[in-house]
Design a protein around this motif. Structure first.
Motif, PDB file in Angstrom:
ATOM      1  N   LEU A   1      -5.886   0.481 -18.785  1.00  0.00           N
ATOM      2  CA  LEU A   1      -5.012   0.491 -17.674  1.00  0.00           C
ATOM      3  C   LEU A   1      -6.501  -0.136 -16.789  1.00  0.00           C
ATOM      4  O   LEU A   1      -6.620   0.418 -15.285  1.00  0.00           O
ATOM      5  CB  LEU A   1      -5.359   2.480 -17.382  1.00  0.00           C
ATOM      6  CG  LEU A   1      -4.438   2.287 -18.055  1.00  0.00           C
ATOM      7  CD1 LEU A   1      -4.327   4.392 -17.981  1.00  0.00           C
ATOM      8  CD2 LEU A   1      -2.605   2.211 -17.490  1.00  0.00           C
ATOM      9  N   VAL A   2      -7.571  -1.167 -16.700  1.00  0.00           N
ATOM     10  CA  VAL A   2      -8.498  -1.148 -16.477  1.00  0.00           C
ATOM     11  C   VAL A   2      -7.789  -3.018 -15.439  1.00  0.00           C
ATOM     12  O   VAL A   2      -6.968  -3.704 -16.241  1.00  0.00           O
ATOM     13  CB  VAL A   2      -9.307  -1.578 -16.913  1.00  0.00           C
ATOM     14  CG1 VAL A   2     -10.724  -2.652 -16.083  1.00  0.00           C
ATOM     15  CG2 VAL A   2     -10.336  -0.954 -17.930  1.00  0.00           C
ATOM     16  N   VAL A   3      -7.585  -2.688 -14.556  1.00  0.00           N
ATOM     17  CA  VAL A   3      -7.108  -3.789 -13.494  1.00  0.00           C
ATOM     18  C   VAL A   3      -8.488  -4.782 -13.218  1.00  0.00           C
ATOM     19  O   VAL A   3      -9.469  -3.638 -12.378  1.00  0.00           O
ATOM     20  CB  VAL A   3      -6.511  -3.612 -12.080  1.00  0.00           C
ATOM     21  CG1 VAL A   3      -6.067  -4.115 -11.502  1.00  0.00           C
ATOM     22  CG2 VAL A   3      -5.076  -2.381 -12.922  1.00  0.00           C
ATOM     23  N   ASN A   4      -8.691  -5.678 -13.089  1.00  0.00           N
ATOM     24  CA  ASN A   4      -8.977  -6.774 -12.700  1.00  0.00           C
ATOM     25  C   ASN A   4      -9.099  -7.498 -11.274  1.00  0.00           C
ATOM     26  O   ASN A   4      -8.122  -8.774 -11.967  1.00  0.00           O
ATOM     27  CB  ASN A   4     -10.289  -7.356 -13.971  1.00  0.00           C
ATOM     28  CG  ASN A   4     -11.166  -6.663 -14.603  1.00  0.00           C
ATOM     29  OD1 ASN A   4     -11.978  -6.573 -14.050  1.00  0.00           O
ATOM     30  ND2 ASN A   4     -10.406  -6.539 -15.858  1.00  0.00           N
ATOM     31  N   GLY A   5      -8.919  -7.220 -10.230  1.00  0.00           N
ATOM     32  CA  GLY A   5      -7.725  -8.341  -8.777  1.00  0.00           C
ATOM     33  C   GLY A   5      -6.058  -8.198  -9.882  1.00  0.00           C
ATOM     34  O   GLY A   5      -5.606  -7.836  -8.135  1.00  0.00           O
ATOM     35  N   THR A   6      -5.509  -7.937 -10.179  1.00  0.00           N
ATOM     36  CA  THR A   6      -4.868  -8.047 -10.576  1.00  0.00           C
ATOM     37  C   THR A   6      -3.789  -7.594 -12.143  1.00  0.00           C
ATOM     38  O   THR A   6      -4.427  -7.432 -12.564  1.00  0.00           O
ATOM     39  CB  THR A   6      -3.322  -9.855 -10.409  1.00  0.00           C
ATOM     40  OG1 THR A   6      -2.209  -9.592 -10.562  1.00  0.00           O
ATOM     41  CG2 THR A   6      -4.513  -9.950 -11.971  1.00  0.00           C
ATOM     42  N   ASN A   7      -2.863  -6.841 -11.891  1.00  0.00           N
ATOM     43  CA  ASN A   7      -2.504  -5.675 -13.019  1.00  0.00           C
ATOM     44  C   ASN A   7      -0.728  -6.765 -13.413  1.00  0.00           C
ATOM     45  O   ASN A   7      -0.565  -6.304 -14.622  1.00  0.00           O
ATOM     46  CB  ASN A   7      -2.127  -4.865 -12.297  1.00  0.00           C
ATOM     47  CG  ASN A   7      -0.660  -4.460 -11.360  1.00  0.00           C
ATOM     48  OD1 ASN A   7      -1.460  -4.480 -10.546  1.00  0.00           O
ATOM     49  ND2 ASN A   7       0.128  -3.817 -11.407  1.00  0.00           N
ATOM     50  N   PHE A   8      -0.950  -7.611 -13.336  1.00  0.00           N
ATOM     51  CA  PHE A   8       0.209  -8.930 -13.979  1.00  0.00           C
ATOM     52  C   PHE A   8      -0.331 -10.036 -13.933  1.00  0.00           C
ATOM     53  O   PHE A   8      -1.240 -10.441 -14.913  1.00  0.00           O
ATOM     54  CB  PHE A   8       0.332  -9.002 -12.256  1.00  0.00           C
ATOM     55  CG  PHE A   8       2.109  -8.913 -11.560  1.00  0.00           C
ATOM     56  CD1 PHE A   8       2.980  -7.455 -12.017  1.00  0.00           C
ATOM     57  CD2 PHE A   8       1.699  -8.177 -10.019  1.00  0.00           C
ATOM     58  CE1 PHE A   8       3.505  -6.839 -11.462  1.00  0.00           C
ATOM     59  CE2 PHE A   8       2.080  -7.486  -9.304  1.00  0.00           C
ATOM     60  CZ  PHE A   8       2.528  -6.889 -10.135  1.00  0.00           C
TER      61      PHE A   8
END
Length: 226
Positions: free
Chosen positions: A161-168
């Motif tokens: 659930l940690v997003v660094n810039g993009t979740n893709f």
């Protein structure tokens, strides 16, 4: 359980024998160069015997999403290297591989959900059959694979659930675990397209095949403990 115990006992005994040889060699007055060589060889073998099976004998394996953006034109081995050098790699060591497919060097399934040949369809595949996978914290369950070494049911929890810039994240997969034709030409170029999924999804089709994007776009990798 007995089999695991025998394996562990063998590894311990082998390491003990090697250490005994080391001590004997030193005691007999071998020169420093020889002593150093024996020390290096002993430690190497002892390390390999204690960790050779990775997470195979554990009740779970871990998976995580890299913090850096993936560089895609480096081949499968280059993607794996990014997993093992990334800041988000869980502590405790271990080897990780990227959960991607290119139809040649790494394949999950050649038929939909490996229905025809099961795990025999795998080539250098990263998920183990009948295995529980957890997040990098080692506690939160992501899901359990089938006998075919894939997730078929919805995940228990999102991969991260940690997003660094993009979740893709890049996968090179279709929704049924077969290889997508969109894989940056076997991850050899930054031109063309690549299929991607989302770490914030639990529905398998969206986890591994949320859409397609250009090979020059910023995306992540999912890395799986071996």
């Amino acid at each position: 359980m007995k089999q695991l115990f025998r394996k562990a006992t063998f590894r311990i005994n082998l390491a003990s024998i090697l250490i005994s040889i080391l001590v004997s060699g030193v005691a007999c007055g071998k020169d420093n160069d020889n002593n150093n060589a024996i020390v290096s060889a002993t430690l190497l073998v002892a390390t390999n015997t204690s960790s050779g099976s990775g997470c195979s004998n554990n009740d779970h394996c871990k998976m995580f999403v890299i913090k850096s953006n993936a560089v895609l034109n480096v081949g499968i081995s280059g993607l794996d290297n990014q997993c093992n050098s990334d800041e988000n790699k869980p502590s405790g060591g271990g080897t990780y591989k990227a959960m991607v497919a290119d139809g040649a060097n790494r394949i999950a399934c050649t038929s939909a959900n490996c229905a025809t040949g099961g795990s025999s369809e795998h080539i250098d595949w990263v998920l183990k059959p009948n295995k529980e996978y957890r997040r990098a914290d080692g506690t939160t369950v992501v899901g359990n694979t089938t006998i075919n070494g894939i997730f078929e049911s919805d995940l228990t929890n999102e991969i991260s659930l940690v997003v660094n810039g993009t979740n893709f994240m890049i996968t090179g997969l279709n929704a049924n675990w077969t290889n997508s034709p969109n894989d940056c030409s076997n991850f050899s170029t930054n031109t063309g397209n690549v299929s991607f999924g989302s770490q914030l999804e639990k529905t398998i089709a969206n986890v591994i095949a949320n859409g397609n994007t250009t090979c020059s776009s910023s995306r992540k990798l999912v890395c799986v403990e071996q």
